[in-house]
Scaffold this active site. Sequence first.
Site, mmCIF file in Angstrom:
data_model
loop_
_atom_site.group_PDB
_atom_site.id
_atom_site.type_symbol
_atom_site.label_atom_id
_atom_site.label_comp_id
_atom_site.label_asym_id
_atom_site.label_seq_id
_atom_site.Cartn_x
_atom_site.Cartn_y
_atom_site.Cartn_z
ATOM 1 N N LYS A 1 0.738 -1.111 -0.467
ATOM 2 C CA LYS A 1 0.128 0.126 0.080
ATOM 3 C C LYS A 1 0.835 1.425 0.238
ATOM 4 C CE LYS A 1 -2.439 2.572 0.951
ATOM 5 N NZ LYS A 1 -4.179 3.728 -0.112
ATOM 6 N N CYS B 1 -3.501 11.057 1.737
ATOM 7 C CA CYS B 1 -2.072 9.904 1.090
ATOM 8 C C CYS B 1 -0.446 10.531 0.999
ATOM 9 C CB CYS B 1 -2.707 8.966 0.383
ATOM 10 S SG CYS B 1 -4.712 8.808 0.325
HETATM 11 N N1 SAJ Z 1 0.255 14.957 -9.078
HETATM 12 C C1 SAJ Z 1 1.155 15.218 -9.624
HETATM 13 N N2 SAJ Z 1 1.589 14.978 -10.503
HETATM 14 C C2 SAJ Z 1 0.671 13.532 -11.447
HETATM 15 C C3 SAJ Z 1 -0.071 13.488 -10.538
HETATM 16 C C4 SAJ Z 1 -0.901 13.891 -9.302
HETATM 17 O O1 SAJ Z 1 1.288 16.686 -8.945
HETATM 18 O O2 SAJ Z 1 1.349 13.408 -12.400
HETATM 19 C C5 SAJ Z 1 -0.439 15.821 -7.876
HETATM 20 C C6 SAJ Z 1 -2.412 16.041 -7.716
HETATM 21 O O3 SAJ Z 1 -2.067 16.958 -7.762
HETATM 22 C C7 SAJ Z 1 -2.141 15.816 -6.205
HETATM 23 C C8 SAJ Z 1 -1.699 15.156 -5.524
HETATM 24 O O4 SAJ Z 1 -0.823 14.399 -6.132
HETATM 25 O O5 SAJ Z 1 -1.775 17.176 -5.360
HETATM 26 C C9 SAJ Z 1 -2.011 13.796 -5.312
HETATM 27 O O6 SAJ Z 1 -3.252 13.167 -6.356
HETATM 28 P P1 SAJ Z 1 -2.911 11.849 -6.951
HETATM 29 O O7 SAJ Z 1 -4.046 11.219 -7.756
HETATM 30 O O8 SAJ Z 1 -2.062 11.867 -7.349
HETATM 31 O O9 SAJ Z 1 -3.683 11.171 -5.490
HETATM 32 P P2 SAJ Z 1 -4.373 10.680 -3.805
HETATM 33 O O10 SAJ Z 1 -4.018 11.080 -3.455
HETATM 34 O O11 SAJ Z 1 -5.832 11.114 -4.798
HETATM 35 O O12 SAJ Z 1 -4.940 9.295 -4.633
HETATM 36 C C10 SAJ Z 1 -3.809 7.960 -3.806
HETATM 37 C C11 SAJ Z 1 -3.790 7.130 -5.507
HETATM 38 N N3 SAJ Z 1 -2.826 6.324 -5.256
HETATM 39 C C12 SAJ Z 1 -2.271 5.698 -6.325
HETATM 40 O O13 SAJ Z 1 -2.754 5.997 -7.985
HETATM 41 C C13 SAJ Z 1 -1.026 4.730 -6.263
HETATM 42 C C14 SAJ Z 1 -4.994 6.475 -5.104
HETATM 43 O O14 SAJ Z 1 -5.213 5.311 -5.916
HETATM 44 C C15 SAJ Z 1 -4.947 5.921 -3.294
HETATM 45 O O15 SAJ Z 1 -6.554 5.041 -3.040
HETATM 46 C C16 SAJ Z 1 -5.680 7.310 -2.220
HETATM 47 O O16 SAJ Z 1 -3.851 7.567 -2.626
HETATM 48 C C17 SAJ Z 1 -5.353 6.924 -0.809
HETATM 49 O O17 SAJ Z 1 -6.013 7.250 -0.471
HETATM 50 O O18 SAJ Z 1 -3.901 6.166 -0.476
#
Ligand code: SAJ
Length: 440
Positions: free
Chosen positions: A213, A267
Amino acid sequence: MAKLTKNELVLAVVGSGHVGLPMAVSFAKAGCRVYAVDTDRTLVDQVNSGSDPIGEPGLQEEIARNISSGRLKATADLRQISEESDVFIISVPTPTRGRQPDLTFLIKAIEETSVGLKRGKTVVIVSSVPPGTVNGPVRSLLEQRSGLKAEEDFYLAYVPERITPGNALRDILENPRLVGGVGPSSAEHACQLFQKICKKVTVTSVERAEVSKLAENTFRDVNIAFANELALLCETLGVDVMEIIELANTHPRVKIHKPGGGVGGPCLPKDPWLLIHSYDRARIIPTARIVNDGMPEHIVSLVERALKSVGKTVSGSATSVIGTAYKGGTSDSRLSPSKTVIEGLMKRGSRVIVYDPYSSESFGGHQADSLEECLIGSDCLVVMTDHQQFVGIDLRMCRKVMSKRPVIVDGRRIINSEDAKKLGFVYCGIGCSIDQAQRW
Ligand code: SAJ
């Protein structure tokens, strides 16, 4: 699990926020009788009156339907319902203080759960935890308090969630779920349970599920940090990072994520710290965290540079920050990078106006009720969240209402720079600074 097949199982979902509530609803939808337990009485009242306190698409209808059918009920009193509950699913927050995990909520939830723990019952931990927590402190506490033995008398499993806010109900159903048991019986019980709401479950050990995880989110964080460092590098080289990533990603084995104004949410900013909690030789993981945490300040410095290029200063300027949610399509503003940007601009003497179509958080900026209102008289538009509404932003309207010599700082690279320049904006996006003309 005869009760499970006969739909007589009673579940207590302890912690009914962004993770717990969609899960509680999914189990109710699948026929179980579910108590959504939360210490927040306002949330409890909202759920019981059939409304959605977390703003998750599709949840409102499901809450209303399952409350009226009697399958779902919210309560703030875990002790009162623990006797009749067969399964306890713990999904309380496990935040970090600085870099240290804070397991206070989890420990409290476990202590309360142990009161109603009887032979044959199941405890499932869903919250993200440092490796070793479930088979360590969680198991010991449950065994000590109940006088029972995990795996022999009751079942104990770790089933991490994989949902994304904004897509929670679909993710619960579609995303493969890891099920780690402290032993084969625990794994079997948790597996049968989660097969009620997930299309695919993969059985493993508790420890493997815990580490996997955290590894998933840490991988994402490290990948984004690489994209961010590449963006900073491209700004000095005078090439556009988005073009570079697009070209690099044509290699079938390369998948560089997107650079941006920072990594927020409940997360990614904390899971890497949970993963390396007991390992002091980590290098890449903490460095990635530092790179990502530095991006909001970089946005502030881009605003400074962009305004300077049109003869203005941050002090005395009006800046419009669009997006306080931590990512597009959600109202969730937890650990949003917008906070640092808004505070940084205010600290440097700018009047900051904020607009977000979903989130009412303003982080101390003046809140506008519409995009247009946010931009009136503004010197600089700062894009911090990739909401769909901002992707198709009406640049003509922006140009009309903003001040003379307006600038755009695009922290999510969603605005077409050529269109912006044609309309007379100075455009500055993350990974393509205005200071360097394209050298190549
Ligand atoms: N972000 C970037 N660049 C990217 C992707 C995201 O700068 O290419 C930023 C976003 O703007 C945001 C942050 O990262 O601020 C997090 O966004 P995210 O979509 O990457 O993650 P979360 O926190 O919404 O969801 C993640 C997910 N994990 C993965 O994709 C591995 C989700 O599946 C999990 O369930 C969740 O964390 C969790 O609760 O652990």
